[in-house]
Design an enzyme around this catalytic site. Structure first.
Site, PDB file in Angstrom:
ATOM      1  N   GLN A 181       0.512  -9.480   5.542  1.00 58.05           N
ATOM      2  CA  GLN A 181       0.076  -9.826   4.188  1.00 58.05           C
ATOM      3  C   GLN A 181      -0.770 -11.094   4.157  1.00 58.05           C
ATOM      4  O   GLN A 181      -1.695 -11.214   3.358  1.00 58.05           O
ATOM      5  CB  GLN A 181       1.283 -10.006   3.257  1.00 58.05           C
ATOM      6  CG  GLN A 181       1.987  -8.717   2.904  1.00 58.05           C
ATOM      7  CD  GLN A 181       1.152  -7.798   2.019  1.00 58.05           C
ATOM      8  OE1 GLN A 181       0.300  -8.241   1.253  1.00 58.05           O
ATOM      9  NE2 GLN A 181       1.386  -6.506   2.122  1.00 58.05           N
ATOM     10  N   ALA A 202      -4.863  -3.291   9.776  1.00 56.60           N
ATOM     11  CA  ALA A 202      -6.232  -3.194   9.252  1.00 56.60           C
ATOM     12  C   ALA A 202      -6.282  -2.825   7.766  1.00 56.60           C
ATOM     13  O   ALA A 202      -7.116  -3.343   7.021  1.00 56.60           O
ATOM     14  CB  ALA A 202      -7.028  -2.170  10.061  1.00 56.60           C
ATOM     15  N   CYS A 327       6.973   1.280  -0.015  1.00 52.56           N
ATOM     16  CA  CYS A 327       7.881   2.148   0.740  1.00 52.56           C
ATOM     17  C   CYS A 327       9.145   2.453  -0.045  1.00 52.56           C
ATOM     18  O   CYS A 327       9.769   3.472   0.170  1.00 52.56           O
ATOM     19  CB  CYS A 327       8.273   1.489   2.066  1.00 52.56           C
ATOM     20  SG  CYS A 327       6.919   0.621   2.841  1.00 52.56           S
TER      21      CYS A 327
HETATM   22  C1  LIG Z   1       2.025  -2.972   5.081  1.00 52.59           C
HETATM   23  C2  LIG Z   1       2.947  -3.855   5.846  1.00 52.59           C
HETATM   24  C3  LIG Z   1       3.454  -3.475   7.096  1.00 52.59           C
HETATM   25  C4  LIG Z   1       3.207  -2.123   7.695  1.00 52.59           C
HETATM   26  O1  LIG Z   1       1.895  -1.973   8.143  1.00 52.59           O
HETATM   27  P1  LIG Z   1       1.328  -0.481   8.350  1.00 52.59           P
HETATM   28  O2  LIG Z   1      -0.001  -0.721   8.984  1.00 52.59           O
HETATM   29  O3  LIG Z   1       1.247   0.133   6.995  1.00 52.59           O
HETATM   30  O4  LIG Z   1       2.281   0.220   9.253  1.00 52.59           O
HETATM   31  C5  LIG Z   1       4.261  -4.358   7.774  1.00 52.59           C
HETATM   32  N1  LIG Z   1       4.561  -5.556   7.258  1.00 52.59           N
HETATM   33  C6  LIG Z   1       4.100  -5.964   6.068  1.00 52.59           C
HETATM   34  C7  LIG Z   1       4.454  -7.314   5.565  1.00 52.59           C
HETATM   35  C8  LIG Z   1       3.277  -5.123   5.315  1.00 52.59           C
HETATM   36  O5  LIG Z   1       2.839  -5.526   4.128  1.00 52.59           O
END
Ligand SMILES: *Cc1c(COP(=O)(O)O)cnc(C)c1O
Length: 380
Positions: A181, A202, A327
């Protein structure tokens, strides 16, 4: 009909047109080669991969050999936790993490518990911050790894990572941080954070979905998750996702020169959104830390509100928002982050997450506040 308003940039971001253009040759008969092939077609792909690795490494202040490309943030988090705990079993079996991590870290930790490893899940304060003192107290002579996210995906709270790194290193413990993030919105450098492992993705920085990277400090042994070919210096088998990796690097290249200006603009928009929400909706409260937070995150609760129906009404009005992490929304589980912050039930139940992005305008935020104020007023 007016355009939809997208305020869910913590869930994902739109791919920038420049990123798509950069990826295109690697999706066509132009540059489809396998980077492991020795012929010219393979070598063209190999060059693209090398360039991408240099770009990501430079952005983090790392060396190219310290970057492993993965299928995203989730895989990088899994690889970090499982790979380090497996590789250091001679040293110990204890992992320290927090109650507010992304599911990719939390569920990797729970999986490790089923394999016999021991895990401490540190609590947070009401604003979502971990106490470095708690980290220090939790360390035992069996502790191998500490995994604490840089910034939280639900409430945007930034953790005191540098202090935690100093504590970890003084005790000979490794530190992993999920910077998925934060990376797009604030300076993220290994020199500043001092993490031994770091995750990025990405699609949270205007790149494609299904690609990310894990930084592992040179010399730190780690067991791979995937076994097969010798790709990624034998850290991650499987033919590389060349178009995705090129897309990740393109997104990083575009991001860096504009990140400071973006941070400042988002912070101004965030303040505007928060002050108009407070002016228009009685009793609205901010969840998370008021200052140690991402510039694009506004997580708020409404007295008497219910996140599910707020989200539905917003969606009908053309506004995409979230009730927490993507999620868990769609299920009625209360957010594990807000629960760990020990907020009263009504705040957990009515929490709405609005996350701004590059394309967000002042006008969009004014319209959103109008719509929200109407929705909330209607139910009183
Ligand atoms: C979105 C997110 C993930 C997961 O990343 P993906 O590429 O969607 O698997 C992990 N950690 C945080 C803090 C996220 O916001």
């Amino acid at each position: 009909m007016t355009e939809r308003i997208y305020l869910d940039h913590a869930a994902t971001t739109p791919v920038r047109p420049e990123v798509r253009l950069a990826m295109e040759p690697y999706l066509s008969c132009d540059a489809f080669g396998n980077p492991s092939s020795l012929h010219a077609d393979g070598q063209r792909a190999k060059h693209a991969l090398d360039d991408a690795r240099d770009t990501v490494a430079q952005a983090l202040g790392a060396q190219a050999a310290e970057i492993t490309f993965t299928s995203g943030g989730t895989e990088a988090d899994n690889a970090a936790l499982l790979g380090i705990m497996w590789a250091h079993q001679g040293r110990g079996d204890h992992l320290i993490t927090t109650q507010v991590e992304h599911e990719a870290v939390l569920n990797s930790a729970r999986f490790l518990e089923t394999l016999g490893f021991r895990v401490t899940y540190l609590p947070v304060d009401e604003q979502g911050r971990v106490s470095p003192g708690d980290v220090s107290q939790a360390i035992t002579d069996r502790t191998v790894l500490i995994s604490v996210m840089h910034a939280n995906n639900e409430v945007g709270t930034i953790q005191p990572l540098r202090e935690i790194a100093d504590i970890a290193h003084a005790r000979g413990v490794l530190l992993h941080t999920d910077a998925v993030q934060s990376f797009g919105q604030m300076p993220v450098s290994l020199e500043g954070l001092c993490a031994d492992l770091l995750t990025i993705s990405a699609h949270k920085i205007y790149g494609p979905k299904g690609v990310g990277a894990l930084y592992v400090r040179a010399g730190v042994p780690i067991e791979p998750l995937l076994h097969g070919g010798a790709q990624e210096r034998q850290r991650r088998a499987g033919t590389e996702n060349v178009p995705g990796i090129v897309g990740l690097a393109a997104a990083v290249r575009l991001l860096l020169p504009e990140r400071d200006a973006l941070t400042a603009r988002l912070a101004r928009l965030r303040d505007l959104l928060l002050s108009s929400l407070r002016a228009c909706i009685p009793g609205v409260v901010l969840n998370g830390h008021p200052t140690e937070c991402l510039p694009n995150n506004v997580n708020v609760s409404f007295p008497g509100g219910d996140a599910e129906s707020l989200l539905l009404a917003l969606d009908l009005a053309g506004i995409s928002a979230s009730s927490g992490s993507a999620c868990t929304s769609g299920s009625i589980e209360p957010s594990h982050v807000l629960t760990a912050m020990r907020l009263p039930g009504w705040r957990v139940k009515s929490a709405l997450r609005l996350t701004l992005g590059r394309g967000t305008t002042e006008d969009e935020l004014c319209r959103t506040v109008d719509v929200l104020a109407n929705i909330v007023a209607r139910r009183h």
